[in-house]
Design an enzyme around this catalytic site. Sequence first.
Site, short mmCIF file in Angstrom:
data_model
loop_
_atom_site.label_atom_id
_atom_site.label_comp_id
_atom_site.label_asym_id
_atom_site.label_seq_id
_atom_site.Cartn_x
_atom_site.Cartn_y
_atom_site.Cartn_z
N GLY A 187 38.53 78.08 77.21
CA GLY A 187 37.62 77.85 78.33
C GLY A 187 37.78 78.78 79.51
N ASP A 188 38.89 79.54 79.57
CA ASP A 188 39.09 80.51 80.67
C ASP A 188 39.89 81.68 80.12
OD1 ASP A 188 39.07 81.66 83.17
OD2 ASP A 188 40.68 80.42 83.98
N LEU A 189 39.42 82.21 78.99
CA LEU A 189 40.24 83.13 78.19
C LEU A 189 40.06 84.58 78.62
CD1 LEU A 189 42.33 83.11 76.00
CD2 LEU A 189 40.52 83.29 74.30
N ASN A 193 45.35 85.20 80.88
CA ASN A 193 45.74 83.92 80.31
C ASN A 193 46.19 84.05 78.86
OD1 ASN A 193 45.36 82.52 82.66
ND2 ASN A 193 43.27 81.91 82.18
#
Length: 283
Positions: A187-189, A193
């Site tokens: 979701g926030d790749l 991260n």
Amino acid sequence: MLDHAHLSRLLETSIDTVVDLGARHSWTLHRATTGNGQQVFVKAAADCGPVLAAEAAGLRWLATGTESSPVAEVLAVDEKMLVLPWLAPQASTVEAARRFGQDLATVHSLPAEAFGADWDGYIADLALDNTPSSQPWSTWYAEARLLPYLRAGHQHLQPAEIRLIEEVTARIDSLAGPTEPPTRIHGDLWSGNVVWSGGRGVLIDPAAHAGHRETDLAMLALFGIDHLDHILDNYTEATPLADGWPDRIPLHQLHPLLVHLVLFGARYRSAVVEAATAALRAG
């Protein structure tokens, strides 16, 4: 300053040393060494308990059902701290990138019942609507991801630019491509991260939810990551993507760009407009 006594109680061990690594959003980052020599990563915040809880829930959910998980283990979490193992960073390699592509395909193969999640979501320290939904991904994406952040960041856009993004949401069914079931995604790749450690890419700091797997791949491309072509080669070998997926990358990038518009202001205005324009053109 990290509360050493609180960390010691949380881990049920003594703390020998702490190295402060700076701050990000509403929390501080630290590397600590316990009395038994274990190194851990600590994210600490005075008023971000729900954010830490959401991150921990997402990490555990992404790791469920995989024999050799590419997801950082949650060692401990409470309303003030999230503790993970310290991942000694390494340079990325082609071999590690190819393994990461296959690992990510494995994560995306894990079952999910509905778009969204069973916990309140956050991306950075902004609320993220994770209310589970049985609607098609296209409708859910427009209503739970695009429109809330368009409303939150509208002051940084011209009226015609707002209408442009509203057109994307109005045409979302035709832009979204073939229907896919919900799948577990990070979701926030973005590249920050993914920690390259131990010969593989390890996922940290998710905004995890059941979404569309193309979203994670589009996010990897948004700010760039080493050896992306090798990641994608092994991903698609393990799990083929629907025809035309590269044309849908701007659509999937529109939400994170709207998030950046809300967080950082008008400097992301042109990127938002370009993504919306490209999404409509591809459709």
